[in-house]
Design a protein around this motif. Structure first.
Motif, PDB file in Angstrom:
ATOM      1  N   UNK A  94      73.730 -61.661  88.851  1.00  0.00           N
ATOM      2  CA  UNK A  94      74.231 -60.990  90.054  1.00  0.00           C
ATOM      3  C   UNK A  94      75.753 -61.074  90.101  1.00  0.00           C
ATOM      4  N   UNK A  95      76.283 -62.235  89.817  1.00  0.00           N
ATOM      5  CA  UNK A  95      77.730 -62.411  89.814  1.00  0.00           C
ATOM      6  C   UNK A  95      78.388 -61.545  88.742  1.00  0.00           C
ATOM      7  N   UNK A  96      77.710 -61.334  87.624  1.00  0.00           N
ATOM      8  CA  UNK A  96      78.234 -60.447  86.588  1.00  0.00           C
ATOM      9  C   UNK A  96      78.323 -59.016  87.113  1.00  0.00           C
ATOM     10  N   UNK A  97      77.325 -58.601  87.903  1.00  0.00           N
ATOM     11  CA  UNK A  97      77.360 -57.267  88.509  1.00  0.00           C
ATOM     12  C   UNK A  97      78.541 -57.103  89.434  1.00  0.00           C
ATOM     13  N   UNK A  98      78.815 -58.121  90.253  1.00  0.00           N
ATOM     14  CA  UNK A  98      79.974 -58.071  91.145  1.00  0.00           C
ATOM     15  C   UNK A  98      81.275 -58.050  90.340  1.00  0.00           C
ATOM     16  N   UNK A  99      81.308 -58.790  89.236  1.00  0.00           N
ATOM     17  CA  UNK A  99      82.510 -58.831  88.405  1.00  0.00           C
ATOM     18  C   UNK A  99      82.800 -57.455  87.805  1.00  0.00           C
ATOM     19  N   UNK A 100      81.748 -56.742  87.408  1.00  0.00           N
ATOM     20  CA  UNK A 100      81.953 -55.391  86.874  1.00  0.00           C
ATOM     21  C   UNK A 100      82.596 -54.493  87.926  1.00  0.00           C
ATOM     22  N   UNK A 101      82.168 -54.609  89.162  1.00  0.00           N
ATOM     23  CA  UNK A 101      82.737 -53.793  90.236  1.00  0.00           C
ATOM     24  C   UNK A 101      84.190 -54.179  90.497  1.00  0.00           C
ATOM     25  N   UNK A 102      84.487 -55.461  90.434  1.00  0.00           N
ATOM     26  CA  UNK A 102      85.848 -55.928  90.717  1.00  0.00           C
ATOM     27  C   UNK A 102      86.840 -55.606  89.603  1.00  0.00           C
ATOM     28  N   UNK A 103      86.354 -55.182  88.446  1.00  0.00           N
ATOM     29  CA  UNK A 103      87.246 -54.822  87.346  1.00  0.00           C
ATOM     30  C   UNK A 103      88.054 -53.564  87.617  1.00  0.00           C
ATOM     31  N   UNK A 104      87.674 -52.749  88.579  1.00  0.00           N
ATOM     32  CA  UNK A 104      88.395 -51.518  88.879  1.00  0.00           C
ATOM     33  C   UNK A 104      89.731 -51.863  89.518  1.00  0.00           C
ATOM     34  N   UNK A 105      90.815 -51.448  88.882  1.00  0.00           N
ATOM     35  CA  UNK A 105      92.152 -51.749  89.394  1.00  0.00           C
ATOM     36  C   UNK A 105      92.414 -51.107  90.740  1.00  0.00           C
ATOM     37  N   UNK A 106      91.733 -50.013  91.022  1.00  0.00           N
ATOM     38  CA  UNK A 106      91.945 -49.317  92.303  1.00  0.00           C
ATOM     39  C   UNK A 106      91.571 -50.204  93.487  1.00  0.00           C
ATOM     40  N   UNK A 107      90.708 -51.180  93.260  1.00  0.00           N
ATOM     41  CA  UNK A 107      90.310 -52.067  94.356  1.00  0.00           C
ATOM     42  C   UNK A 107      91.308 -53.193  94.591  1.00  0.00           C
ATOM     43  N   UNK A 108      92.249 -53.377  93.694  1.00  0.00           N
ATOM     44  CA  UNK A 108      93.191 -54.485  93.791  1.00  0.00           C
ATOM     45  C   UNK A 108      94.097 -54.425  95.001  1.00  0.00           C
ATOM     46  N   UNK A 109      94.514 -53.241  95.377  1.00  0.00           N
ATOM     47  CA  UNK A 109      95.467 -53.109  96.476  1.00  0.00           C
ATOM     48  C   UNK A 109      95.033 -52.017  97.446  1.00  0.00           C
ATOM     49  N   UNK A 110      93.829 -52.104  97.932  1.00  0.00           N
ATOM     50  CA  UNK A 110      93.349 -51.112  98.890  1.00  0.00           C
ATOM     51  C   UNK A 110      93.940 -51.450 100.258  1.00  0.00           C
ATOM     52  N   UNK A 111      94.804 -50.586 100.743  1.00  0.00           N
ATOM     53  CA  UNK A 111      95.446 -50.758 102.056  1.00  0.00           C
ATOM     54  C   UNK A 111      95.251 -49.466 102.835  1.00  0.00           C
ATOM     55  N   UNK A 112      94.038 -49.205 103.227  1.00  0.00           N
ATOM     56  CA  UNK A 112      93.726 -47.944 103.885  1.00  0.00           C
ATOM     57  C   UNK A 112      92.671 -48.158 104.952  1.00  0.00           C
ATOM     58  N   UNK A 113      92.329 -47.093 105.603  1.00  0.00           N
ATOM     59  CA  UNK A 113      91.287 -47.100 106.620  1.00  0.00           C
ATOM     60  C   UNK A 113      89.970 -47.558 105.982  1.00  0.00           C
ATOM     61  N   UNK A 114      89.208 -48.442 106.645  1.00  0.00           N
ATOM     62  CA  UNK A 114      87.942 -48.898 106.065  1.00  0.00           C
ATOM     63  C   UNK A 114      86.984 -47.757 105.709  1.00  0.00           C
ATOM     64  N   UNK A 115      87.057 -46.645 106.427  1.00  0.00           N
ATOM     65  CA  UNK A 115      86.185 -45.506 106.124  1.00  0.00           C
ATOM     66  C   UNK A 115      86.473 -44.976 104.716  1.00  0.00           C
ATOM     67  N   UNK A 116      87.763 -44.880 104.355  1.00  0.00           N
ATOM     68  CA  UNK A 116      88.132 -44.403 103.026  1.00  0.00           C
ATOM     69  C   UNK A 116      87.819 -45.460 101.970  1.00  0.00           C
ATOM     70  N   UNK A 117      88.007 -46.714 102.323  1.00  0.00           N
ATOM     71  CA  UNK A 117      87.691 -47.792 101.383  1.00  0.00           C
ATOM     72  C   UNK A 117      86.197 -47.816 101.077  1.00  0.00           C
ATOM     73  N   UNK A 118      85.368 -47.535 102.077  1.00  0.00           N
ATOM     74  CA  UNK A 118      83.922 -47.489 101.867  1.00  0.00           C
ATOM     75  C   UNK A 118      83.557 -46.397 100.876  1.00  0.00           C
ATOM     76  N   UNK A 119      84.143 -45.214 101.053  1.00  0.00           N
ATOM     77  CA  UNK A 119      83.869 -44.108 100.134  1.00  0.00           C
ATOM     78  C   UNK A 119      84.316 -44.460  98.720  1.00  0.00           C
TER      79      UNK A 119
END
Length: 134
Positions: A94-119
């Motif tokens: 399960x932790x490996x699955x989360x790690x795969x998702x966290x590898x996306x650099x776009x998630x590193x500095x998300x500073x936007x409305x939660x609605x856009x972050x959800x999408x």
């Protein structure tokens, strides 16, 4: 944000994004995650951050299973340590699955409305599953 995976670590679902000040357990309670899991006949194994989330009665089947936390005045017993070790072994994919998702650099500095972050996270969840399945 809360995410659910299957037992192989494949990402299945991501909750709506919340502001950073919201704790994981509060987000689960707001989304009524335990009631939804119970209604679907499903269960979840969670880390120690979710202790106390499933406050069902002692006779009910738990929807969320967590390990044991030690406190300063009450160390873990040997059986509790063994239980935590077994849960950790199950949670490793399960932790490996989360790690795969966290590898996306776009998630590193998300500073936007939660609605856009959800999408964004839900789109990356689909792309992650596609990449990992290769």
């Amino acid at each position: 944000m809360i995410a659910l995976t299957d037992d192989n670590g494949r990402l299945l679902w991501a909750s709506a994004a919340r502001p950073g000040r919201a704790s994981e357990i509060t987000a689960c309670r707001h989304d009524k995650l335990t009631q939804k899991l119970r209604a679907a006949g499903l269960g979840a194994i969670a880390d120690l951050g979710f202790v106390g989330l499933d406050d069902s009665g002692p006779d009910a089947d738990p929807a969320v299973i967590t390990g044991y936390k030690a406190t300063r005045n009450r160390p873990l017993t040997r059986s509790q340590k063994l239980s935590n070790k077994a849960l950790a072994a199950v949670r490793a994919p399960v932790e490996h699955g989360f790690a795969h998702l966290k590898n996306w650099r776009a998630l590193g500095k998300v500073r936007t409305d939660p609605k856009w972050a959800t999408a964004l996270v839900r789109a990356l969840l689909v792309l992650t599953n596609r990449e990992v399945a290769r």
